[in-house]
Design an enzyme around this catalytic site. Structure first.
Site, PDB file in Angstrom:
ATOM      1  N   ARG A  39     -15.599  11.666 -26.583  1.00  0.00           N
ATOM      2  CA  ARG A  39     -16.160  11.875 -25.849  1.00  0.00           C
ATOM      3  C   ARG A  39     -15.695  13.576 -24.610  1.00  0.00           C
ATOM      4  O   ARG A  39     -16.982  14.008 -24.464  1.00  0.00           O
ATOM      5  CB  ARG A  39     -16.190  10.671 -24.704  1.00  0.00           C
ATOM      6  CG  ARG A  39     -17.176   9.802 -25.595  1.00  0.00           C
ATOM      7  CD  ARG A  39     -18.511   8.956 -23.937  1.00  0.00           C
ATOM      8  NE  ARG A  39     -17.122   8.709 -22.974  1.00  0.00           N
ATOM      9  CZ  ARG A  39     -16.750   7.528 -23.620  1.00  0.00           C
ATOM     10  NH1 ARG A  39     -16.565   6.594 -24.889  1.00  0.00           N
ATOM     11  NH2 ARG A  39     -15.237   6.859 -22.651  1.00  0.00           N
ATOM     12  N   CYS A 132      -1.011  -2.652  -9.834  1.00  0.00           N
ATOM     13  CA  CYS A 132      -1.229  -1.617  -8.880  1.00  0.00           C
ATOM     14  C   CYS A 132      -1.025  -2.594  -7.739  1.00  0.00           C
ATOM     15  O   CYS A 132      -0.010  -2.335  -6.812  1.00  0.00           O
ATOM     16  CB  CYS A 132      -2.199  -0.109  -8.307  1.00  0.00           C
ATOM     17  SG  CYS A 132      -4.103  -2.088  -8.415  1.00  0.00           S
ATOM     18  N   GLN A 159      -7.738  -4.543  -1.629  1.00  0.00           N
ATOM     19  CA  GLN A 159      -7.557  -3.156  -2.337  1.00  0.00           C
ATOM     20  C   GLN A 159      -8.859  -2.076  -2.808  1.00  0.00           C
ATOM     21  O   GLN A 159     -10.264  -2.784  -2.581  1.00  0.00           O
ATOM     22  CB  GLN A 159      -8.012  -3.781  -4.188  1.00  0.00           C
ATOM     23  CG  GLN A 159      -6.102  -4.319  -4.025  1.00  0.00           C
ATOM     24  CD  GLN A 159      -5.849  -5.842  -5.625  1.00  0.00           C
ATOM     25  OE1 GLN A 159      -6.115  -6.787  -5.099  1.00  0.00           O
ATOM     26  NE2 GLN A 159      -5.992  -4.643  -6.218  1.00  0.00           N
ATOM     27  N   GLY A 163      -9.368   0.917  -7.772  1.00  0.00           N
ATOM     28  CA  GLY A 163      -7.886   0.304  -8.889  1.00  0.00           C
ATOM     29  C   GLY A 163      -9.406  -0.108  -9.842  1.00  0.00           C
ATOM     30  O   GLY A 163      -9.134  -0.441 -10.775  1.00  0.00           O
ATOM     31  N   LYS A 221      -1.965 -12.535 -11.956  1.00  0.00           N
ATOM     32  CA  LYS A 221      -1.195 -10.964 -11.860  1.00  0.00           C
ATOM     33  C   LYS A 221       0.385 -10.706 -11.756  1.00  0.00           C
ATOM     34  O   LYS A 221       1.359 -10.795 -11.601  1.00  0.00           O
ATOM     35  CB  LYS A 221      -1.749  -9.976 -13.070  1.00  0.00           C
ATOM     36  CG  LYS A 221      -2.543  -9.565 -13.886  1.00  0.00           C
ATOM     37  CD  LYS A 221      -3.067  -8.734 -13.847  1.00  0.00           C
ATOM     38  CE  LYS A 221      -4.617  -7.869 -15.112  1.00  0.00           C
ATOM     39  NZ  LYS A 221      -5.197  -6.994 -14.428  1.00  0.00           N
ATOM     40  N   ARG A 242     -11.539  -6.904  -2.831  1.00  0.00           N
ATOM     41  CA  ARG A 242     -11.890  -5.503  -2.929  1.00  0.00           C
ATOM     42  C   ARG A 242     -12.821  -5.337  -1.483  1.00  0.00           C
ATOM     43  O   ARG A 242     -13.111  -6.070  -1.327  1.00  0.00           O
ATOM     44  CB  ARG A 242     -12.663  -5.420  -4.061  1.00  0.00           C
ATOM     45  CG  ARG A 242     -13.259  -3.546  -4.513  1.00  0.00           C
ATOM     46  CD  ARG A 242     -12.075  -3.313  -5.129  1.00  0.00           C
ATOM     47  NE  ARG A 242     -11.452  -3.659  -6.503  1.00  0.00           N
ATOM     48  CZ  ARG A 242     -11.122  -3.298  -7.288  1.00  0.00           C
ATOM     49  NH1 ARG A 242     -10.030  -2.386  -6.853  1.00  0.00           N
ATOM     50  NH2 ARG A 242     -10.767  -3.917  -8.521  1.00  0.00           N
ATOM     51  N   HIS A 249      -4.228   0.654  -0.935  1.00  0.00           N
ATOM     52  CA  HIS A 249      -4.567  -1.024  -1.247  1.00  0.00           C
ATOM     53  C   HIS A 249      -3.050  -0.994  -0.333  1.00  0.00           C
ATOM     54  O   HIS A 249      -2.617  -0.509   0.120  1.00  0.00           O
ATOM     55  CB  HIS A 249      -3.735  -0.982  -2.672  1.00  0.00           C
ATOM     56  CG  HIS A 249      -4.451  -1.146  -4.036  1.00  0.00           C
ATOM     57  ND1 HIS A 249      -5.632  -0.733  -3.861  1.00  0.00           N
ATOM     58  CD2 HIS A 249      -4.251  -1.519  -5.242  1.00  0.00           C
ATOM     59  CE1 HIS A 249      -6.347  -0.276  -4.932  1.00  0.00           C
ATOM     60  NE2 HIS A 249      -5.308  -0.949  -5.634  1.00  0.00           N
TER      61      HIS A 249
END
Length: 347
Positions: A39, A132, A159, A163, A221, A242, A249
């Site tokens: 693209r 992150c 965050q 992100g 994670k 979020r 963050h």
């Protein structure tokens, strides 16, 4: 020595930031290629503020042979196909996706924290960049762990929408505008309205087959990556949220230590730690917020204080530009480390 560098996913938010940071830090480059999907093939993209433009090449036809390093910022699906191909062609991959992070044959690196782990990169010729939120946290934790031994970490993250990529940033902007002009809202990227709201949900939920039933993958994670990077003995529990912030963050981190450590000791250690900027004043505004960290390299620490509810406990506030230290900057620092420790020796 100068290196031949490929940036994969060069047209995305993190890929563009990688190009910016490579130029800013005057990384020794003999040749650079910007690579993305079909693209974007043929588009022109700035190489930082150098005044130079790069023509985007199609990853489907790109030959990685003869290139030294490839910085991948195109997501797990792309990395799954092309990272092993690049590695097999002799081009060392530094991957920003989650795909290889827990692979025992792939080093997971934060250069200020575990630089020696990069020595294992030859097993697959791939190096993983951490999540992150993990990256900035372990930069703060490492010097304190060395001083007093961390037993347990409880972290809540705040965050930014970057992100979640450009789509996340666009959604926050569009929803904010819609609220002001009275238009209807239709969340697409996030599960609920993000403008003027917070969402306690990042990534998909983990199933009952693990001890983390009810947690999200983002939260898992943070625990697993901290264990791999810093120590398998540290207990970590996270709540990842979020928030309606475009970039940056933030984390509220509660730490329980094996040995006593005072606030003044912790502040003195953090003040001298690589990658850390301590800004901690007991006054209005004596702390760093996300908007102040945008475009900066450092992980900022504020509000270091004793936790009186546990033995040997401290609490602190941690802020960093997630597109930089949380992604692009860390990848470039890994490339710098790789060059110093290995590729330069082989030249």
């Amino acid at each position: 020595m100068a290196y031949k560098i490929v940036v994969v996913g060069a047209t995305g938010s993190v890929g563009r930031e990688m190009l910016n940071i490579l130029a800013e830090r005057q990384f020794p480059i003999a040749e650079i290629a910007a690579v993305a999907s079909s693209r974007s093939t043929g588009d022109m993209i700035d190489f930082g503020d150098s005044g130079r433009e790069l023509k985007v090449q199609n990853i489907e036809h790109f030959d990685f042979a003869g290139w030294d390093m490839a910085l991948f910022a195109a997501g797990s699906d792309v990395s799954k196909i092309y990272a092993p191909k690049a590695a097999a062609a002799g081009c060392t991959v530094i991957d920003n996706s989650s795909l290889f992070r827990m692979d025992p044959d792939v080093p997971l690196i934060v250069p200020e924290v575990n630089p020696e782990a990069i020595d294992g990169y030859r097993k697959r010729n791939i190096i993983a960049n951490p999540n992150c939120s993990t990256a900035q946290m372990v930069v703060a934790l490492k010097p304190l762990h060395d001083a007093a031994g961390i037993r347990r970490v409880v972290v809540s993250t705040y965050q930014s929408v970057s992100g979640a990529g450009k789509e996340g940033m666009d959604e926050l902007f569009e929803e904010s505008r819609a609220i002001f002009v009275g238009d209807a809202l239709s969340p697409r990227k996030f599960t609920k309205q993000i403008a003027f709201n917070v969402i306690p949900h990042i990534d998909s939920f983990v199933g009952p087959e693990t001890d983390y039933d009810g947690y999200t993958k983002e939260e898992l994670k943070m625990a697993q990556e901290t264990n791999k990077i810093l120590s398998p003995d540290i207990l970590v529990t996270a709540t990842c949220v979020r928030v309606p912030v475009f970039v940056g963050h933030s984390e509220a981190i509660n730490i329980e230590f094996e040995r006593p450590i005072s606030v003044k000791e912790a502040q003195a250690i953090l003040r001298e730690s690589p990658g850390v900027m301590l800004y901690d004043k007991r006054e209005d505004g004596g702390y760093i917020t996300p908007i102040e960290c945008v475009g900066e390299y450092a992980t900022y620490i504020s509000r270091v204080r004793k936790d009186p509810t546990v033995d040997n406990g401290l609490a602190l506030w941690c802020v960093s530009d997630n597109l930089r230290k949380g992604a692009a900057l860390n990848a470039v620092q890994i490339a710098e480390l790789l060059g110093r420790r290995h590729l330069k020796k082989a030249a």
